[in-house]
Design a protein around this motif. Structure first.
Motif, PDB file in Angstrom:
ATOM      1  N   ALA A   1       0.842  -1.200   0.000  1.00 37.49           N
ATOM      2  CA  ALA A   1       0.000   0.000   0.000  1.00 37.49           C
ATOM      3  C   ALA A   1       0.876   1.249   0.000  1.00 37.49           C
ATOM      4  N   ILE A   2       0.394   2.246  -0.738  1.00 35.81           N
ATOM      5  CA  ILE A   2       1.042   3.559  -0.751  1.00 35.81           C
ATOM      6  C   ILE A   2       0.089   4.526  -0.057  1.00 35.81           C
ATOM      7  N   GLY A   3       0.609   5.283   0.910  1.00 32.66           N
ATOM      8  CA  GLY A   3      -0.236   6.234   1.635  1.00 32.66           C
ATOM      9  C   GLY A   3       0.023   7.651   1.174  1.00 32.66           C
TER      10      GLY A   3
ATOM     11  N   HIS B   1     -13.736   4.630   4.376  1.00 27.89           N
ATOM     12  CA  HIS B   1     -13.488   4.088   3.035  1.00 27.89           C
ATOM     13  C   HIS B   1     -12.324   4.838   2.407  1.00 27.89           C
ATOM     14  N   GLU B   2     -11.607   4.170   1.495  1.00 28.36           N
ATOM     15  CA  GLU B   2     -10.578   4.827   0.686  1.00 28.36           C
ATOM     16  C   GLU B   2     -10.615   4.227  -0.717  1.00 28.36           C
ATOM     17  N   ALA B   3     -11.082   5.006  -1.694  1.00 30.30           N
ATOM     18  CA  ALA B   3     -11.104   4.556  -3.090  1.00 30.30           C
ATOM     19  C   ALA B   3      -9.690   4.569  -3.659  1.00 30.30           C
ATOM     20  N   GLU B   4      -9.279   3.435  -4.251  1.00 30.77           N
ATOM     21  CA  GLU B   4      -7.903   3.395  -4.761  1.00 30.77           C
ATOM     22  C   GLU B   4      -7.793   2.601  -6.071  1.00 30.77           C
ATOM     23  N   LEU B   5      -6.924   3.087  -6.936  1.00 30.86           N
ATOM     24  CA  LEU B   5      -6.495   2.310  -8.098  1.00 30.86           C
ATOM     25  C   LEU B   5      -5.505   1.250  -7.616  1.00 30.86           C
TER      26      LEU B   5
ATOM     27  N   ASN C   1     -10.975  -0.902  -2.241  1.00 31.56           N
ATOM     28  CA  ASN C   1     -11.476  -0.016  -1.184  1.00 31.56           C
ATOM     29  C   ASN C   1     -10.636  -0.317   0.063  1.00 31.56           C
ATOM     30  N   ASP C   2      -9.760   0.623   0.396  1.00 27.30           N
ATOM     31  CA  ASP C   2      -8.789   0.416   1.494  1.00 27.30           C
ATOM     32  C   ASP C   2      -9.450   0.835   2.816  1.00 27.30           C
ATOM     33  N   VAL C   3     -10.312  -0.032   3.328  1.00 31.12           N
ATOM     34  CA  VAL C   3     -11.051   0.282   4.561  1.00 31.12           C
ATOM     35  C   VAL C   3     -10.080   0.354   5.743  1.00 31.12           C
TER      36      VAL C   3
ATOM     37  N   ALA D   1      -4.704  -1.674  11.526  1.00 32.90           N
ATOM     38  CA  ALA D   1      -5.850  -0.845  11.141  1.00 32.90           C
ATOM     39  C   ALA D   1      -6.425  -1.214   9.776  1.00 32.90           C
ATOM     40  N   LYS D   2      -5.595  -1.828   8.928  1.00 34.60           N
ATOM     41  CA  LYS D   2      -6.005  -2.048   7.545  1.00 34.60           C
ATOM     42  C   LYS D   2      -6.049  -3.519   7.134  1.00 34.60           C
ATOM     43  N   SER D   3      -5.755  -4.438   8.067  1.00 30.72           N
ATOM     44  CA  SER D   3      -5.608  -5.843   7.673  1.00 30.72           C
ATOM     45  C   SER D   3      -6.732  -6.764   8.127  1.00 30.72           C
TER      46      SER D   3
HETATM   47 MG    MG Z   1      -5.067   3.842   1.432  1.00 29.57          MG
END
Ligand code: MG
Length: 254
Positions: free
Chosen positions: A58-60, A106-110, A137-139, A154-156
């Protein structure tokens, strides 16, 4: 072309999507494969996450306005971390909030899907190692993200990384409209041309650190407009040329 992974009569297969049909293929999409003469209507199958990545990178903070809304300064190099691939679910699967009392955004991502082993590749050759692009969607559980100071927990959580609906090979990753809607209301509305680091820069830079393998996925950051998801929501992420990734949200029950 658009590639889908799907379940039909208990069997998982890959296929090429053409209009309202899938043409089943034999073999691995990352190696040699053949189209079969089997055409199946899309509404007769269940689309699955188009790939289960070996690594999910993931890139933040890759969109200027999102860095601003998070109160962070712009990164000079991509902010990179790993998320567990077991968080991946497919289109139409339900996001199950483990800590519904927390803010869960939510986080919309390519999402970039790697096609060939890539180690220390140059920026101008990086896209040759890409198979195609899908949507993630990087919840994110913001309470745990802040508390831990790093992002793995937080993301896994299982179901926090919906992926799909297909892998598209023909989109321009640096010029694609991206939009996220919650219950039909637009919350994120941007274009990947607002990314601080382009797809080719990201693949090259990640490959300087770790060898990328076919099927690995890199999610490329989210535009501004992140907002909390709540039980009962339907969240849709759309990228032109890929499609719509749609998931319901519920609270996890024990
Ligand atoms: Mg993200």
């Amino acid at each position: 072309m658009k590639f889908a992974r799907f379940l039909e009569n208990g069997v998982i297969s890959y296929g090429v999507v053409e209009g309202e049909e899938i043409i089943k293929i034999n073999g691995s999409i990352f190696e040699a494969y053949q189209l079969t003469d089997q055409r199946i209507s899309l509404n007769q199958v269940e689309l699955l996450a188009p790939v289960i990545p070996g690594k999910l990178v993931a890139i933040g903070l890759n969109y200027k306005k999102h860095a601003e809304e998070m109160g962070k300064s712009l990164p000079e190099e991509p902010m990179m971390f790993l998320v567990s691939p077991t968080a991946v679910v497919g289109p139409k699967e339900t996001i199950q909030l483990v800590n519904p009392e927390h803010r869960n955004d939510h986080e919309a991502e390519l999402a970039i899907v790697i096609g060939k082993r890539a180690s220390e590749v140059a920026i101008d050759e990086a896209l040759e190692y890409v198979f195609g692009y899908t949507i993630c969607n990087d919840v994110s559980d913001r309470v745990l993200q802040k508390r831990d100071g790093q992002f793995t927990r937080a993301k896994s959580f299982s179901t926090y990384k919906p992926l799909g609906p297909v892998i598209a090979t023909d989109i321009d990753p640096d010029r694609s409209p991206i939009q996220l809607r919650v219950n039909g209301e637009v919350r994120q509305d941007s274009n990947t041309n607002d990314m601080i680091f382009s797809a080719s820069e990201i693949v090259s830079i990640v490959s300087q650190v770790m060898t990328l393998e076919p099927g690995d996925v890199i999610i490329t950051g989210t535009p501004s407009g992140v907002s909390p998801l709540l039980e009962g929501d339907v969240v849709e992420v759309e990228i032109d040329g890929i499609g719509v990734l749609s998931n319901k949200v519920t609270n996890k029950t024990i």
